[in-house]
Design a protein around this motif. Structure first.
Motif, mmCIF file in Angstrom:
data_model
loop_
_atom_site.group_PDB
_atom_site.id
_atom_site.type_symbol
_atom_site.label_atom_id
_atom_site.label_comp_id
_atom_site.label_asym_id
_atom_site.label_seq_id
_atom_site.Cartn_x
_atom_site.Cartn_y
_atom_site.Cartn_z
ATOM 1 N N TYR A 36 32.007 40.244 54.403
ATOM 2 C CA TYR A 36 32.293 40.531 52.998
ATOM 3 C C TYR A 36 33.334 39.581 52.433
ATOM 4 N N ASP A 37 34.170 39.024 53.309
ATOM 5 C CA ASP A 37 35.178 38.072 52.841
ATOM 6 C C ASP A 37 34.530 36.805 52.294
ATOM 7 N N ALA A 38 33.380 36.431 52.839
ATOM 8 C CA ALA A 38 32.717 35.209 52.372
ATOM 9 C C ALA A 38 32.381 35.307 50.885
ATOM 10 N N ILE A 39 31.926 36.479 50.461
ATOM 11 C CA ILE A 39 31.601 36.699 49.046
ATOM 12 C C ILE A 39 32.858 36.564 48.195
ATOM 13 N N ARG A 40 33.913 37.197 48.651
ATOM 14 C CA ARG A 40 35.181 37.168 47.920
ATOM 15 C C ARG A 40 35.724 35.744 47.809
ATOM 16 N N ILE A 41 35.672 34.995 48.912
ATOM 17 C CA ILE A 41 36.241 33.642 48.926
ATOM 18 C C ILE A 41 35.472 32.714 47.993
ATOM 19 N N LEU A 42 34.151 32.758 48.055
ATOM 20 C CA LEU A 42 33.354 31.897 47.186
ATOM 21 C C LEU A 42 33.640 32.177 45.712
ATOM 22 N N LYS A 43 33.761 33.446 45.384
ATOM 23 C CA LYS A 43 34.039 33.821 43.998
ATOM 24 C C LYS A 43 35.395 33.280 43.571
ATOM 25 N N LYS A 44 36.391 33.412 44.430
ATOM 26 C CA LYS A 44 37.731 32.945 44.098
ATOM 27 C C LYS A 44 37.787 31.420 44.024
ATOM 28 N N MET A 45 36.968 30.757 44.831
ATOM 29 C CA MET A 45 36.915 29.301 44.827
ATOM 30 C C MET A 45 36.197 28.758 43.589
ATOM 31 N N GLY A 46 35.480 29.624 42.910
ATOM 32 C CA GLY A 46 34.720 29.172 41.756
ATOM 33 C C GLY A 46 33.371 28.601 42.120
ATOM 34 N N GLU A 47 32.929 28.865 43.360
ATOM 35 C CA GLU A 47 31.615 28.415 43.811
ATOM 36 C C GLU A 47 30.587 29.451 43.376
ATOM 37 N N THR A 48 29.707 29.072 42.461
ATOM 38 C CA THR A 48 28.754 30.032 41.896
ATOM 39 C C THR A 48 27.307 29.783 42.321
ATOM 40 N N THR A 49 27.024 28.606 42.846
ATOM 41 C CA THR A 49 25.648 28.258 43.186
ATOM 42 C C THR A 49 25.595 27.584 44.547
#
Length: 273
Positions: free
Chosen positions: A35-48
């Protein structure tokens, strides 16, 4: 994207497994969901994701199953060595300790300075967890590992050694065997048949880093490097650690079959004194 993860750097490949693990949370929740992977990508601004391929079940499997494979190796080792130190070499943005809910063992994450800075920003260290910035080919990091042969230690490298030369890997592993007698080292590798495909995945992130290292038969080759490398096993990356309750679609089954002689997890033990 964080400026530390430049598009022409090895660190940029961090997003490859991160996207796989994030998408696998819904597609393959039986495989140690991150679940951390989802959180990290969102915080990094990685959307695609880098390509649409990442939305396929087989692509998710490739990232999620690696964490699962290493978790099983660690779990089995800690059953007999309850106070062992766990060392992730080239930790990137791995959250395996959190996925395993391990708050008891000393857990050390090693990676390049810019990657460790990124970890510090996105992943809060646990009670017994420590991040160490280093170059794995500079063995000064050995001095920071609280290794006690009586308690044991397991070192693992996920998606890291591919980018080293064969000589660098040989030097690293044999020197570790001298310095950490009785410990275990687990790493993933590819065969020569997989280099082209693996390089394509790296290039999809606009990264010019080259894959250099491969092994076709670790059980034969590693003992030739040193007589201190013992009990070597080589398992299929995708099938060597069966997951209970998971059912793959036909395309994923074909993908697994196509990778049987291309993707591996290697386990070796360092001969005790």
């Amino acid at each position: 994207m964080n400026e530390d993860l430049k598009k022409d750097s090895v660190e940029r490949t961090l997003c490859i497994p991160l996207w796989c693990r994030a998408l696998a949370v819904k597609k393959l929740p039986q495989i140690l969901p991150d679940y951390d992977a989802i959180r990290i990508l969102k915080k990094m601004g990685e959307t695609t994701p880098p390509t649409i391929f990442y939305h396929m079940e087989c692509a998710c499997l490739a990232g999620a199953i690696r964490q699962y494979d290493f978790s099983k190796e660690i779990e089995w080792y800690l059953e007999k060595h309850k106070e062992a130190v766990v060392v992730e070499m080239g930790s990137g943005l791995s959250c395996l300790r959190r996925q395993m809910k391990n708050n008891d063992n000393t857990w050390i994450n090693l990676d390049l300075p810019d990657v460790i800075a990124c970890r510090q920003e996105y992943i809060m260290p646990g009670i017994n967890e420590q991040n160490i910035a280093c170059d794995l080919t500079n063995y000064e990091w050995f001095d920071h590992i609280p290794y006690d042969p009586h308690k044991g230690g397991i070192f693992y490298a996920a998606g890291v050694l591919h980018y080293f030369s064969k000589q660098d890997v040989k030097n690293l592993v044999t020197t570790m065997a001298d310095r950490f007698p009785g410990a275990v080292f687990v790493f993933d590798t590819i065969s020569d048949k997989e280099i082209k495909q693996g390089q394509g995945q790296v290039n999809s992130t606009n990264n010019e880093t080259k894959i250099s290292f491969f092994l076709n038969d670790a059980k034969t080759e590693l003992p030739k490097w040193s007589d201190k490398l013992i009990n070597v096993t080589q398992k299929s990356y995708l099938e060597g650690y069966p997951v209970a309750g998971v059912h793959y679609n036909p395309i994923t089954k074909l993908y697994i079959r196509s990778k049987r002689d291309k993707l591996f997890v290697v386990h070796t033990e360092f001969k005790a004194l």
